[in-house]
Design an enzyme around this catalytic site. Structure first.
Site, PDB file in Angstrom:
ATOM      1  N   ARG A 244       4.102   0.502   2.385  1.00  0.00           N
ATOM      2  CA  ARG A 244       4.333  -0.657   3.255  1.00  0.00           C
ATOM      3  C   ARG A 244       4.052  -1.897   2.422  1.00  0.00           C
ATOM      4  O   ARG A 244       2.929  -2.120   1.981  1.00  0.00           O
ATOM      5  CB  ARG A 244       3.414  -0.602   4.475  1.00  0.00           C
ATOM      6  CG  ARG A 244       3.815  -1.615   5.554  1.00  0.00           C
ATOM      7  CD  ARG A 244       3.087  -1.375   6.858  1.00  0.00           C
ATOM      8  NE  ARG A 244       1.800  -2.020   6.923  1.00  0.00           N
ATOM      9  CZ  ARG A 244       1.588  -3.280   7.303  1.00  0.00           C
ATOM     10  NH1 ARG A 244       2.607  -4.032   7.673  1.00  0.00           N
ATOM     11  NH2 ARG A 244       0.366  -3.787   7.333  1.00  0.00           N
TER      12      ARG A 244
ATOM     13  N   THR B  49       6.113   8.254  10.208  1.00  0.00           N
ATOM     14  CA  THR B  49       6.649   6.949   9.777  1.00  0.00           C
ATOM     15  C   THR B  49       6.238   6.635   8.343  1.00  0.00           C
ATOM     16  O   THR B  49       6.780   5.731   7.731  1.00  0.00           O
ATOM     17  CB  THR B  49       6.135   5.794  10.665  1.00  0.00           C
ATOM     18  OG1 THR B  49       4.718   5.691  10.525  1.00  0.00           O
ATOM     19  CG2 THR B  49       6.503   5.991  12.121  1.00  0.00           C
TER      20      THR B  49
ATOM     21  N   ARG C 269       4.344  -7.313  12.481  1.00  0.00           N
ATOM     22  CA  ARG C 269       3.056  -6.914  13.053  1.00  0.00           C
ATOM     23  C   ARG C 269       2.197  -8.154  13.252  1.00  0.00           C
ATOM     24  O   ARG C 269       2.515  -9.232  12.715  1.00  0.00           O
ATOM     25  CB  ARG C 269       2.307  -5.948  12.120  1.00  0.00           C
ATOM     26  CG  ARG C 269       2.962  -4.599  11.966  1.00  0.00           C
ATOM     27  CD  ARG C 269       2.106  -3.631  11.166  1.00  0.00           C
ATOM     28  NE  ARG C 269       2.781  -2.348  11.020  1.00  0.00           N
ATOM     29  CZ  ARG C 269       2.248  -1.278  10.456  1.00  0.00           C
ATOM     30  NH1 ARG C 269       1.018  -1.324   9.966  1.00  0.00           N
ATOM     31  NH2 ARG C 269       2.913  -0.146  10.370  1.00  0.00           N
TER      32      ARG C 269
ATOM     33  N   ARG D  48       0.850  -1.204   0.000  1.00  0.00           N
ATOM     34  CA  ARG D  48       0.000   0.000   0.000  1.00  0.00           C
ATOM     35  C   ARG D  48       0.870   1.232   0.000  1.00  0.00           C
ATOM     36  O   ARG D  48       1.990   1.217   0.502  1.00  0.00           O
ATOM     37  CB  ARG D  48      -0.942   0.005   1.204  1.00  0.00           C
ATOM     38  CG  ARG D  48      -0.267  -0.017   2.579  1.00  0.00           C
ATOM     39  CD  ARG D  48       0.124   1.340   3.113  1.00  0.00           C
ATOM     40  NE  ARG D  48       0.406   1.321   4.541  1.00  0.00           N
ATOM     41  CZ  ARG D  48       1.196   2.167   5.153  1.00  0.00           C
ATOM     42  NH1 ARG D  48       1.848   3.102   4.465  1.00  0.00           N
ATOM     43  NH2 ARG D  48       1.381   2.116   6.464  1.00  0.00           N
TER      44      ARG D  48
ATOM     45  N   CYS E 187       1.324  10.517   9.586  1.00  0.00           N
ATOM     46  CA  CYS E 187       2.293   9.998  10.560  1.00  0.00           C
ATOM     47  C   CYS E 187       3.688  10.065   9.953  1.00  0.00           C
ATOM     48  O   CYS E 187       3.881   9.642   8.806  1.00  0.00           O
ATOM     49  CB  CYS E 187       1.926   8.544  10.885  1.00  0.00           C
ATOM     50  SG  CYS E 187       3.077   7.751  12.017  1.00  0.00           S
TER      51      CYS E 187
ATOM     52  N   GLU F  89      -6.521   7.176   8.039  1.00  0.00           N
ATOM     53  CA  GLU F  89      -5.362   7.931   8.572  1.00  0.00           C
ATOM     54  C   GLU F  89      -4.813   8.901   7.524  1.00  0.00           C
ATOM     55  O   GLU F  89      -4.405  10.014   7.847  1.00  0.00           O
ATOM     56  CB  GLU F  89      -4.292   6.945   9.033  1.00  0.00           C
ATOM     57  CG  GLU F  89      -3.036   7.617   9.550  1.00  0.00           C
ATOM     58  CD  GLU F  89      -2.047   6.622  10.132  1.00  0.00           C
ATOM     59  OE1 GLU F  89      -2.475   5.612  10.718  1.00  0.00           O
ATOM     60  OE2 GLU F  89      -0.835   6.868   9.997  1.00  0.00           O
TER      61      GLU F  89
ATOM     62  N   GLU G  74      -1.415  -3.220  12.515  1.00  0.00           N
ATOM     63  CA  GLU G  74      -0.706  -2.548  13.597  1.00  0.00           C
ATOM     64  C   GLU G  74      -1.447  -2.697  14.923  1.00  0.00           C
ATOM     65  O   GLU G  74      -2.675  -2.651  14.964  1.00  0.00           O
ATOM     66  CB  GLU G  74      -0.614  -1.073  13.236  1.00  0.00           C
ATOM     67  CG  GLU G  74       0.314  -0.344  14.141  1.00  0.00           C
ATOM     68  CD  GLU G  74       0.763   0.944  13.486  1.00  0.00           C
ATOM     69  OE1 GLU G  74      -0.055   1.606  12.856  1.00  0.00           O
ATOM     70  OE2 GLU G  74       1.946   1.251  13.635  1.00  0.00           O
TER      71      GLU G  74
ATOM     72  N   ARG H  86      -5.357   5.527   0.925  1.00  0.00           N
ATOM     73  CA  ARG H  86      -4.437   4.403   1.053  1.00  0.00           C
ATOM     74  C   ARG H  86      -4.717   3.565  -0.175  1.00  0.00           C
ATOM     75  O   ARG H  86      -5.821   3.026  -0.328  1.00  0.00           O
ATOM     76  CB  ARG H  86      -4.700   3.599   2.332  1.00  0.00           C
ATOM     77  CG  ARG H  86      -4.191   4.262   3.609  1.00  0.00           C
ATOM     78  CD  ARG H  86      -2.675   4.072   3.754  1.00  0.00           C
ATOM     79  NE  ARG H  86      -2.097   4.950   4.753  1.00  0.00           N
ATOM     80  CZ  ARG H  86      -1.810   4.595   6.007  1.00  0.00           C
ATOM     81  NH1 ARG H  86      -2.092   3.385   6.426  1.00  0.00           N
ATOM     82  NH2 ARG H  86      -1.248   5.449   6.824  1.00  0.00           N
TER      83      ARG H  86
END
Ligand code: ADP
Ligand code: CIR
Length: 343
Positions: free
Chosen positions: A267, A260, A296, A113, A258, A212, A301, A216
């Site tokens: 990811r 990260t 994970r 993603r 975020c 988030e 997560e 995505r």
């Protein structure tokens, strides 16, 4: 607010990098979209078990609050935002990621993603209700233009029945509800309005809207054909880029809520059955650290492993290209499988 204090066992990036001096220096600053330090750190303050603890509210957050965010970025990605520049490469022809499990014994599925947010809008934590609806409208319109194997339907979360929602979450297609880290950051305001999921017929291409990140973009399928999953994602991202303008920074790459998720915002993960390595977490972690991989649980997560199945993905996303990150994941997974066979 006076300098906030953290419990003594707190180990989040926020509590390690925020000092009373830094707090005093940044606390009265506000971005042009009105985002403040207190908003930036609220999730980490309310959830001391955060691993990171901050969410940016807009592009400017990354500049204005750089004295706090840059050290967090440096530590997580091993990338120096003051000296380095991110590079992107999503060309599948440059990918070197052979199937790490050609016999199909270990890897259940592969998912890659990327996160994207729209240029000219604040990020989700700072998005007003009307703006969120506009983002949803722009994104769902752009999705309508996709054809071939990417053609699909957008399903708003509002009005989706509970059984459908639960099934999509259980099958790993849809985001969870009520994440407390996102809740504290203000990312769940007005839920479920403005949120939704797009997917093609066989659910190998999906887009989450206004979770988030505003988008995505996800490619996934059973098995370990990382090349095919990457190619589909790359094609989808290019098609959407022709319709939408994504927030991109010369230094930090694609901007995300975020820190990260900066840079590639990518990811690349496998769901992999490693029961023996699961009994020897020290060796499991040692191999993952060597290939910069993150472990994970099976529901993403902050979830746990079940039945010896883990989610293994690239940890770094900034200062590495998309093809490099997916290649590193493939090589690390191959080594994990070799070790599992020997145990
Ligand atoms: P993100 O991937 O956006 O960081 P999560 O870690 O919460 O977010 O994962 C989102 C969903 O994707 C979860 O349901 C998770 O189980 C699922 N998922 C992740 N990797 C895979 C994979 N390789 N195969 C199938 N589902 C996956
Ligand atoms: C935390 O700090 O634990 C959450 N805010 C999640 C941070 C990590 N997010 C990520 O890897 N995408």
């Amino acid at each position: 607010m006076p300098y906030p204090t953290f419990p003594s066992d707190c180990s989040s990036a926020l509590c390690r990098h925020l000092s009373p001096e830094l707090y005093a220096r940044l606390k009265d600053l506000k971005t042009r979209y009105g985002y403040t330090l207190d908003q930036l750190i609220r999730s980490g303050m309310e959830n001391p078990d955060s691993s990171i603890g901050v969410y940016a509210g807009d592009e400017e957050s990354y500049r204005l609050f750089a004295p706090l965010l840059d050290p967090i970025i440096r530590e997580y990605h091993g990338f120096d935002p003051e000296k380095e520049r991110h590079r992107s490469d999503m060309d599948p022809a440059h990918l070197d990621a052979p199937d790490p499990d050609p016999e199909g014994k270990y890897v259940l599925s592969t998912r890659i993603r990327v996160g994207r947010n729209l240029h000219c809008f604040p990020l989700g934590a700072n998005l007003a209700r009307r703006e969120r609806l506009i983002v949803e409208c722009l994104v769902s319109d752009a999705l309508k233009s996709l054809g071939g194997d990417l053609a699909g339907t957008y399903y708003p979360l509002e009005g989706m029945d509970d059984a459908t929602k639960a099934r999509l979450i259980e099958d790993h297609f849809l985001f969870k509800e009520g994440d407390r880290f996102l809740e504290s950051a203000g990312l769940n305001r007005d839920w479920p309005e403005g949120r939704g999921i797009y997917h093609n017929h066989d659910k190998s291409f999906l887009v989450w809207v206004n979770e988030e990140d505003q988008l995505r973009i996800i490619s996934m399928e059973p098995g370990a054909d990382i090349g095919r999953v990457f190619e589909r994602l790359s094609r989808a991202v290019s098609a959407l880029e022709r319709k939408l303008s994504f927030a991109y920074d010369e230094r930090l790459g694609y901007l995300s809520s975020c820190p990260t998720n900066l840079g590639t915002a990518m990811r690349a993960s496998v769901h992999i059955r490693l029961p023996k390595l699961g009994e020897d977490m020290e060796t499991f972690r040692e191999i993952c650290d060597r290939y910069e991989l993150q472990i994970r649980g099976i529901h993403g997560e902050h979830s746990e492993s079940e039945g010896g199945i883990y989610d293994v993905s690239n940890r770094r996303r900034l200062g590495i290209t998309e093809v490099e990150a997916a290649g590193e994941m493939a090589r690390g997974v191959r080594e994990l499988i070799e070790k599992e066979k020997r145990l």
